[in-house]
Design a protein around this motif. Sequence first.
Motif, PDB file in Angstrom:
ATOM      1  N   ILE A 271       0.850  -1.181   0.000  1.00  0.00           N
ATOM      2  CA  ILE A 271       0.000   0.000   0.000  1.00  0.00           C
ATOM      3  C   ILE A 271       0.886   1.230   0.000  1.00  0.00           C
ATOM      4  O   ILE A 271       2.081   1.160   0.309  1.00  0.00           O
ATOM      5  CB  ILE A 271      -0.926   0.041   1.228  1.00  0.00           C
TER       6      ILE A 271
ATOM      7  N   CYS B 144      -5.961  -3.348  10.748  1.00  0.00           N
ATOM      8  CA  CYS B 144      -4.996  -4.209  10.045  1.00  0.00           C
ATOM      9  C   CYS B 144      -4.824  -5.528  10.811  1.00  0.00           C
ATOM     10  O   CYS B 144      -4.383  -5.522  11.953  1.00  0.00           O
ATOM     11  CB  CYS B 144      -3.645  -3.515   9.898  1.00  0.00           C
ATOM     12  N   PRO B 145      -5.166  -6.648  10.185  1.00  0.00           N
ATOM     13  CA  PRO B 145      -5.076  -7.929  10.894  1.00  0.00           C
ATOM     14  C   PRO B 145      -3.643  -8.346  11.204  1.00  0.00           C
ATOM     15  O   PRO B 145      -3.419  -9.208  12.049  1.00  0.00           O
ATOM     16  CB  PRO B 145      -5.753  -8.914   9.929  1.00  0.00           C
TER      17      PRO B 145
ATOM     18  N   LEU C 116       0.289  -4.121  11.018  1.00  0.00           N
ATOM     19  CA  LEU C 116       1.412  -3.622  10.219  1.00  0.00           C
ATOM     20  C   LEU C 116       1.506  -2.106  10.186  1.00  0.00           C
ATOM     21  O   LEU C 116       2.513  -1.560   9.736  1.00  0.00           O
ATOM     22  CB  LEU C 116       1.276  -4.135   8.781  1.00  0.00           C
ATOM     23  N   LEU C 117       0.453  -1.416  10.639  1.00  0.00           N
ATOM     24  CA  LEU C 117       0.416   0.039  10.507  1.00  0.00           C
ATOM     25  C   LEU C 117       0.588   0.719  11.858  1.00  0.00           C
ATOM     26  O   LEU C 117       0.178   0.201  12.888  1.00  0.00           O
ATOM     27  CB  LEU C 117      -0.909   0.472   9.866  1.00  0.00           C
TER      28      LEU C 117
ATOM     29  N   CYS D 215       2.487  -7.091   3.994  1.00  0.00           N
ATOM     30  CA  CYS D 215       1.089  -6.790   3.648  1.00  0.00           C
ATOM     31  C   CYS D 215       0.594  -7.812   2.635  1.00  0.00           C
ATOM     32  O   CYS D 215       1.242  -8.062   1.631  1.00  0.00           O
ATOM     33  CB  CYS D 215       1.004  -5.378   3.055  1.00  0.00           C
ATOM     34  N   TRP D 216      -0.562  -8.415   2.910  1.00  0.00           N
ATOM     35  CA  TRP D 216      -1.105  -9.396   1.981  1.00  0.00           C
ATOM     36  C   TRP D 216      -2.311  -8.868   1.226  1.00  0.00           C
ATOM     37  O   TRP D 216      -3.048  -9.602   0.588  1.00  0.00           O
ATOM     38  CB  TRP D 216      -1.428 -10.719   2.668  1.00  0.00           C
ATOM     39  N   GLY D 217      -2.536  -7.557   1.324  1.00  0.00           N
ATOM     40  CA  GLY D 217      -3.528  -6.927   0.465  1.00  0.00           C
ATOM     41  C   GLY D 217      -4.965  -7.212   0.812  1.00  0.00           C
ATOM     42  O   GLY D 217      -5.807  -7.303  -0.077  1.00  0.00           O
ATOM     43  N   CYS D 218      -5.283  -7.286   2.086  1.00  0.00           N
ATOM     44  CA  CYS D 218      -6.671  -7.587   2.470  1.00  0.00           C
ATOM     45  C   CYS D 218      -7.590  -6.401   2.204  1.00  0.00           C
ATOM     46  O   CYS D 218      -8.811  -6.559   2.182  1.00  0.00           O
ATOM     47  CB  CYS D 218      -6.734  -7.987   3.936  1.00  0.00           C
ATOM     48  N   THR D 219      -7.047  -5.209   2.068  1.00  0.00           N
ATOM     49  CA  THR D 219      -7.739  -3.934   1.789  1.00  0.00           C
ATOM     50  C   THR D 219      -8.540  -3.392   2.978  1.00  0.00           C
ATOM     51  O   THR D 219      -9.271  -2.425   2.829  1.00  0.00           O
ATOM     52  CB  THR D 219      -8.659  -3.989   0.538  1.00  0.00           C
ATOM     53  N   ALA D 220      -8.405  -3.991   4.148  1.00  0.00           N
ATOM     54  CA  ALA D 220      -9.152  -3.495   5.322  1.00  0.00           C
ATOM     55  C   ALA D 220      -8.794  -2.043   5.633  1.00  0.00           C
ATOM     56  O   ALA D 220      -9.667  -1.238   5.968  1.00  0.00           O
ATOM     57  CB  ALA D 220      -8.871  -4.384   6.531  1.00  0.00           C
ATOM     58  N   CYS D 221      -7.531  -1.707   5.514  1.00  0.00           N
ATOM     59  CA  CYS D 221      -7.112  -0.336   5.852  1.00  0.00           C
ATOM     60  C   CYS D 221      -7.675   0.666   4.846  1.00  0.00           C
ATOM     61  O   CYS D 221      -8.048   1.784   5.224  1.00  0.00           O
ATOM     62  CB  CYS D 221      -5.592  -0.240   5.950  1.00  0.00           C
TER      63      CYS D 221
END
Length: 104
Positions: free
Chosen positions: A3, A20-21, A24-25, A41-47
């Motif tokens: 991201i 962020c699960p 990481l942030l 980051c595995w790109g879950c897009t939650a953030c």
Amino acid sequence: MSISIDRNRCTGCGACNRVCPGNLLALDAEGRAKSRSPRDCWGCTACLKACRFGAIAYFLGADMGGRGTTLSVASTETEHAWTFTRADGGTRTIVIDRRTANNY
Ligand code: SF4
Ligand code: SF4
């Protein structure tokens, strides 16, 4: 997966950090969000969905046909408007109804 965070848009609200699960942030010394470990980051897009200020964009890698394309989202109570921005500046937006998004 990775991201990017626009420091000029970030208000330091911390919402991204809370969702962020992977934890990481974090907020830096100036109170702006940053990724502590972009490679994890595995790109879950939650953030992206949690940020109400449109400060976070997600890079679509070459493995996903991204070619420099980024993905961002603007959310309301009822919709997520996902916008793809190509390297040439072209955009495409897809609006998802949040009330039915989990039906598929
Ligand atoms: S949710 Fe958005 S505005 Fe809030 S700290 Fe994260 S990047 Fe900044
Ligand atoms: S996309 Fe998911 S895993 Fe990556 S930083 Fe955002 S919340 Fe964390």
